[in-house]
Design an enzyme around this catalytic site. Sequence first.
Site, PDB file in Angstrom:
ATOM      1  N   LYS A  18      -4.996  22.569  -6.320  1.00 19.88           N
ATOM      2  CA  LYS A  18      -4.540  23.468  -7.599  1.00 19.88           C
ATOM      3  C   LYS A  18      -4.029  22.713  -8.795  1.00 19.88           C
ATOM      4  O   LYS A  18      -3.470  21.689  -9.045  1.00 19.88           O
ATOM      5  CB  LYS A  18      -3.967  24.698  -6.537  1.00 19.88           C
ATOM      6  CG  LYS A  18      -4.216  24.659  -5.720  1.00 19.88           C
ATOM      7  CD  LYS A  18      -4.020  26.210  -4.496  1.00 19.88           C
ATOM      8  CE  LYS A  18      -4.284  26.704  -4.143  1.00 19.88           C
ATOM      9  NZ  LYS A  18      -3.399  27.404  -3.045  1.00 19.88           N
ATOM     10  N   GLU A  61       0.852  -1.293   0.368  1.00 18.92           N
ATOM     11  CA  GLU A  61       0.281   0.116   0.097  1.00 18.92           C
ATOM     12  C   GLU A  61       0.904   0.857  -0.126  1.00 18.92           C
ATOM     13  O   GLU A  61       1.843   1.520   0.769  1.00 18.92           O
ATOM     14  CB  GLU A  61      -1.024   0.017   1.205  1.00 18.92           C
ATOM     15  CG  GLU A  61      -1.972   1.185   0.967  1.00 18.92           C
ATOM     16  CD  GLU A  61      -2.436   1.312   2.272  1.00 18.92           C
ATOM     17  OE1 GLU A  61      -2.724   0.841   3.243  1.00 18.92           O
ATOM     18  OE2 GLU A  61      -3.925   2.510   2.751  1.00 18.92           O
ATOM     19  N   ASP A 105      -3.205  11.668  -1.573  1.00 19.92           N
ATOM     20  CA  ASP A 105      -3.503  13.296  -1.627  1.00 19.92           C
ATOM     21  C   ASP A 105      -3.409  14.534  -2.893  1.00 19.92           C
ATOM     22  O   ASP A 105      -3.230  13.716  -3.233  1.00 19.92           O
ATOM     23  CB  ASP A 105      -1.797  14.490  -1.539  1.00 19.92           C
ATOM     24  CG  ASP A 105      -1.565  13.531   0.547  1.00 19.92           C
ATOM     25  OD1 ASP A 105      -2.123  13.464   0.863  1.00 19.92           O
ATOM     26  OD2 ASP A 105      -0.132  13.994   0.450  1.00 19.92           O
ATOM     27  N   ASP A 111     -11.837  10.944  -2.820  1.00 16.80           N
ATOM     28  CA  ASP A 111     -12.912  11.125  -2.283  1.00 16.80           C
ATOM     29  C   ASP A 111     -13.239  11.934  -4.098  1.00 16.80           C
ATOM     30  O   ASP A 111     -14.596  12.813  -3.824  1.00 16.80           O
ATOM     31  CB  ASP A 111     -12.906  12.152  -1.542  1.00 16.80           C
ATOM     32  CG  ASP A 111     -11.593  12.790  -1.127  1.00 16.80           C
ATOM     33  OD1 ASP A 111     -11.093  12.335  -1.908  1.00 16.80           O
ATOM     34  OD2 ASP A 111     -12.255  14.359  -1.419  1.00 16.80           O
ATOM     35  N   GLU A 130       9.396   7.813   0.019  1.00 16.88           N
ATOM     36  CA  GLU A 130       8.481   8.366  -0.882  1.00 16.88           C
ATOM     37  C   GLU A 130       8.009   7.092  -1.824  1.00 16.88           C
ATOM     38  O   GLU A 130       9.129   6.501  -2.106  1.00 16.88           O
ATOM     39  CB  GLU A 130       9.209   9.367  -1.485  1.00 16.88           C
ATOM     40  CG  GLU A 130       8.233  10.620  -2.806  1.00 16.88           C
ATOM     41  CD  GLU A 130       7.973   9.989  -3.741  1.00 16.88           C
ATOM     42  OE1 GLU A 130       6.892  10.597  -4.170  1.00 16.88           O
ATOM     43  OE2 GLU A 130       8.900   9.434  -4.552  1.00 16.88           O
TER      44      GLU A 130
HETATM   45  C1  LIG Z   1      -4.559  12.185   2.159  1.00 13.79           C
HETATM   46  S1  LIG Z   1      -3.803  10.370   3.073  1.00 13.79           S
HETATM   47  C2  LIG Z   1      -4.492   8.546   3.064  1.00 13.79           C
HETATM   48  C3  LIG Z   1      -4.092   7.966   3.715  1.00 13.79           C
HETATM   49  C4  LIG Z   1      -5.020   6.124   4.149  1.00 13.79           C
HETATM   50  N1  LIG Z   1      -4.365   5.959   2.717  1.00 13.79           N
HETATM   51  C5  LIG Z   1      -6.250   6.526   4.043  1.00 13.79           C
HETATM   52  O1  LIG Z   1      -6.999   6.468   3.167  1.00 13.79           O
HETATM   53  O2  LIG Z   1      -6.643   6.841   5.643  1.00 13.79           O
HETATM   54  C6  LIG Z   1      -2.378  10.306   2.496  1.00 13.79           C
HETATM   55  C7  LIG Z   1      -1.288   9.954   2.862  1.00 13.79           C
HETATM   56  O3  LIG Z   1      -0.362   9.750   1.753  1.00 13.79           O
HETATM   57  C8  LIG Z   1       0.878  10.040   2.359  1.00 13.79           C
HETATM   58  N2  LIG Z   1       2.141  10.647   1.180  1.00 13.79           N
HETATM   59  C9  LIG Z   1       1.721  11.519   0.429  1.00 13.79           C
HETATM   60  N3  LIG Z   1       2.150  11.421  -0.220  1.00 13.79           N
HETATM   61  C10 LIG Z   1       3.210  10.459  -0.135  1.00 13.79           C
HETATM   62  C11 LIG Z   1       4.564  10.327  -1.379  1.00 13.79           C
HETATM   63  N4  LIG Z   1       4.307  10.599  -1.820  1.00 13.79           N
HETATM   64  N5  LIG Z   1       4.804   8.929  -0.464  1.00 13.79           N
HETATM   65  C12 LIG Z   1       4.463   8.316   0.593  1.00 13.79           C
HETATM   66  N6  LIG Z   1       3.492   8.325   1.530  1.00 13.79           N
HETATM   67  C13 LIG Z   1       2.821   9.377   1.059  1.00 13.79           C
HETATM   68  C14 LIG Z   1       0.705  10.941   3.027  1.00 13.79           C
HETATM   69  O4  LIG Z   1       1.607  11.180   4.523  1.00 13.79           O
HETATM   70  C15 LIG Z   1      -0.515  10.717   3.852  1.00 13.79           C
HETATM   71  O5  LIG Z   1      -0.518   9.786   5.460  1.00 13.79           O
END
Ligand SMILES: C[S@@+](CC[C@H](N)C(=O)[O-])C[C@H]1O[C@@H](n2cnc3c(N)ncnc32)[C@H](O)[C@@H]1O
Length: 209
Positions: free
Chosen positions: A121, A42, A117, A153, A94
């Site tokens: 924008k 994941e 994320d 979403d 990352e």
């Molecule tokens: C909106 S949250 C969703 C978390 C989880 N998947 C959920 O649905 O509850 C997005 C997660 O992805 C992580 N994240 C964002 N960009 C990332 C990246 N490039 N590499 C690793 N983690 C990332 C953030 O820190 C955050 O915990």
Amino acid sequence: MAAAMAISPIPDPLNLVYELASIVEPMDLAELFPVARPLEVELGCGDASFLAEYARLHPATNFIGVERLLGRLQKLDRKGRRAGLENLRGLRIESAYFLRYLLPPHATTALHVYFPDPWPKKKHRRHRLINESFPALARMALAPGGRVFLRTDDLDYFEQMTAVFAGAPEFTKLETPPALAEITTDFERDFNAQGIPTLRAAYQLSHLN
Ligand SMILES: C[S@@+](CC[C@H](N)C(=O)[O-])C[C@H]1O[C@@H](n2cnc3c(N)ncnc32)[C@H](O)[C@@H]1O
């Protein structure tokens, strides 16, 4: 005293957050898991609300949760240890870098990407994980016949996700299995509680890859 300071700290064998020995060499999966089993990953697993439950339900599969925030991985660690999970590990890295450089080629049977994320924008959209480069990364990471499961979403991001996979003929569209859709994530529960529905898409890599 000098000799004592040279001794490196003993790694905590129970910590499910794996410390990478190198970020330039592909990882050795045998170091992460005591038992070799099929692997699922994941990306952006957050606090592992989905992954800890999914790993508990699938003890014959190993799972890696990739996440950039340490505090969220510490929650993965707590959840996994509380449930006695041997098949779950977290990695602080990352996501795209992990797929490109660290995961051995064709090592995973599934990629789960839930509520990445959305970068709403226009000028920030280049930061989105699921972009035109993602199908090639997924193709390299997945075993033949491997699957990608996506949830969001955000309608604009969903349209981008489906467009990039529509342009990747090595992937075929699938339905998300109901038993998988039933296991929700933390963000998903929050969105759904506000009346915002989950948009899902799933794809399977051809067996010929
Ligand atoms: C909106 S949250 C969703 C978390 C989880 N998947 C959920 O649905 O509850 C997005 C997660 O992805 C992580 N994240 C964002 N960009 C990332 C990246 N490039 N590499 C690793 N983690 C990332 C953030 O820190 C955050 O915990």
